[in-house]
Write an enzyme that holds these catalytic residues in place. Structure first.
Site, PDB file in Angstrom:
ATOM      1  N   GLY B 333      13.475  -2.927  -7.182  1.00  0.00           N
ATOM      2  CA  GLY B 333      14.195  -2.857  -8.450  1.00  0.00           C
ATOM      3  C   GLY B 333      13.301  -2.351  -9.572  1.00  0.00           C
ATOM      4  O   GLY B 333      13.665  -1.436 -10.307  1.00  0.00           O
ATOM      5  N   TRP B 335      10.583  -0.678  -9.280  1.00  0.00           N
ATOM      6  CA  TRP B 335      10.207   0.711  -9.012  1.00  0.00           C
ATOM      7  C   TRP B 335      11.268   1.676  -9.558  1.00  0.00           C
ATOM      8  O   TRP B 335      10.956   2.730 -10.091  1.00  0.00           O
ATOM      9  CB  TRP B 335       9.999   0.936  -7.508  1.00  0.00           C
ATOM     10  N   HIS B 336      12.545   1.282  -9.460  1.00  0.00           N
ATOM     11  CA  HIS B 336      13.594   2.148  -9.990  1.00  0.00           C
ATOM     12  C   HIS B 336      13.503   2.260 -11.507  1.00  0.00           C
ATOM     13  O   HIS B 336      13.915   3.252 -12.095  1.00  0.00           O
ATOM     14  CB  HIS B 336      14.985   1.634  -9.595  1.00  0.00           C
ATOM     15  N   GLY B 337      12.972   1.234 -12.149  1.00  0.00           N
ATOM     16  CA  GLY B 337      12.819   1.274 -13.607  1.00  0.00           C
ATOM     17  C   GLY B 337      12.979  -0.118 -14.193  1.00  0.00           C
ATOM     18  O   GLY B 337      13.659  -0.960 -13.603  1.00  0.00           O
TER      19      GLY B 337
END
Lengths: 80, 405
Positions: B333, B335-337
């Site tokens: 999560g 890593w996605h932003g």
């Protein structure tokens, strides 16, 4: 064969089913008998009961997906 | 100055395939030309990062030198005679390898949404590759550092922007081999098939769902706000439409990357395997963005579980597995932003995984209580499908717009 029996005992213990002893070509992952958690337990049991050290990196699912393949792998690793 | 973003439009394919034509002809004769393929890769990498993207190009060069040094030094440390193989050296190597990505991912959070100057398109995917290499080096499976092969692997042009994430030992085999005419023809055929299926996915279905349908549904859902949680029927439409768009767009891109790899003799692993027929969430993660989820599985989840179990820090296997899921999906999560919806998406998936495991345990205990037939299987697929689509609605960020803007 000691290795064979030990591996099968470990597998039936982990999967909670005798299916692995009845069909040595069952696909452990596709059938849902083994998942990542089970795999790690398998590696740890192989290490403690048979002394073969299989790092997580070596674990390519396609080469370890049936009881027969696992037995062959372990035997091969013991000879090294 | 000409700047070409990968697989952006059909024209890109024409240029790329024409440029690769000599390489294809050489391969059809059962030989190969590494230097020519490298030249084509270099030209297309250059066109990707030149002109208005030149700062990214500089960042890519700096990043490559950085990773080259870390991997080379760690391999030297690990392969010297009687290497102590200390955990701390491994740990710091990984930290240094992910440092640039961490900076890039957190800069917008601390710098008013601005993006970092060390960032470039594809930095995540390159980082996954080098971290994987460091882990396999620690385990003793990568034994020597080959500078050229390392760069070929890291900067492999067809997959540089968004994967699929290959693994060094697998890539090396493909890179070293020479296919005979027959074998290459077979791979070439597969590659072309993938390119055409990719066109159909990305430029027709992805475009239809994402560009033609989705904006309309979003507008309607925005107009229908006001009810409980701003719920409306168009919102349901947004959920399904976005999910379809996400799949066809990314699966289409992945097919392009794999197809072009195939033309260059490399069998880049596939990213999608009919995810919509998954019968539970675990099955889904074995079929969706597979190279990413396998990376998280092998390098985070399994290593975490192995570490905890080996040191016997936690007794309960269920607790270990659940903590592993939380860790994995939280990292995914983040890593996605760093937005509430990506983090929620991660926690949501971790929760569904934990519940699925509990359900599987319950079923094992009460074997024979529930029938397994085509009907229960269909219900399982339908439930999984809707759970996933709901998670993608969270992921899409549309709820943020709907509720807070």
């Amino acid at each position: 064969m000691a290795v064979k029996d030990t591996v099968l005992d470990i597998l039936s213990d982990l999967t909670g089913s005798d299916e692995v002893k009845e069909n040595l070509d069952t696909d452990l992952f596709k059938s849902g008998l083994l998942d990542s958690m089970g795999t790690v337990q398998l590696l740890l049991e192989l290490q403690s009961q048979l002394g073969v050290n299989v790092p997580v990196s070596e674990f390519d699912r396609t080469q370890w997906d049936t009881p027969n393949k696992i037995i062959a792998k372990v035997e091969q690793m013991q000879q090294q | 100055m000409i700047n070409l973003q990968p697989y952006e439009n059909p024209g890109y394919f024409v240029l790329l395939v024409v440029a690769l034509l000599p390489a294809i002809i050489i391969r059809l004769n059962g030989r190969r030309s590494h230097w020519y393929e490298t030249l084509v890769s270099f030209v297309f990498l250059f066109l990707m990062f030149d002109g208005r993207k030149w700062t990214q190009g500089v960042a890519l060069i700096g990043y490559t030198i950085w990773q080259f040094a870390i991997v080379a030094l760690y391999l030297r440390y690990r392969t010297k005679k009687d290497s102590p193989n200390k955990f701390s050296v491994f740990f710091w190597s990984v930290v240094l390898a992910i440092a640039p990505l961490t900076v890039v991912k957190f800069t917008p959070l601390f710098d008013h949404g601005r993006s970092s100057i060390v960032g470039f398109l594809g930095i995540s995917y390159l980082t996954f590759k080098t971290v994987g290499m460091i882990m396999e080096t620690r385990d003793g499976f990568i034994k020597d550092f080959h500078p050229v092969k390392f760069l070929q692997f890291l900067l492999f042009m067809p997959t540089i922007s968004s994967g699929p994430i290959d693994r060094y030992r697998r890539f090396e085999k493909d890179y070293d081999r020479t296919l005979d005419r027959e074998q290459y023809l077979d791979l070439f055929g597969k590659g072309i098939d993938r390119l055409f299926l990719g066109f159909f996915y990305k430029f027709i279905l992805g475009y239809g769902f994402g560009t033609m349908l989705l904006p309309n549904l979003q507008r309607q859902a925005m107009q229908a706000r006001g009810g409980f949680l701003d719920f409306s029927w168009p919102l349901i439409g947004v959920m399904y439409c976005y999910s379809m768009y996400l799949f066809f767009d990314f699966a289409g891109y992945s097919l392009f990357a794999i197809g072009i790899s195939n033309l260059m003799g490399v069998e880049t692993p596939k990213n999608f395997n009919y995810p919509w027929i998954s019968h539970n969430i675990k099955d889904f993660w074995n079929r969706w963005h597979m190279t990413l989820s396998f990376w998280f599985r092998d390098y985070i989840y399994m290593r975490f579980v192995f570490f905890i179990m080996k040191h016997k820090w936690i007794k309960s296997r269920v607790t270990i597995a659940n903590l592993g899921y939380l860790l994995l999906f939280l990292i995914m999560g983040i890593w996605h932003g760093e937005t509430w919806y990506y983090i929620t998406y991660g926690i949501f998936h971790a929760t569904v995984m934990i519940c699925t495991d509990a359900w599987i345990r319950w079923k094992k205990k009460h074997e024979g209580l529930l029938p397994h037939n085509w009907f229960t299987h269909a219900v399982a697929i339908l439930l999984t499908f809707n759970t996933i689509c709901f998670s993608f609605l969270i992921f899409s960020g549309f709820l943020d717009r709907l509720w807070f803007h």
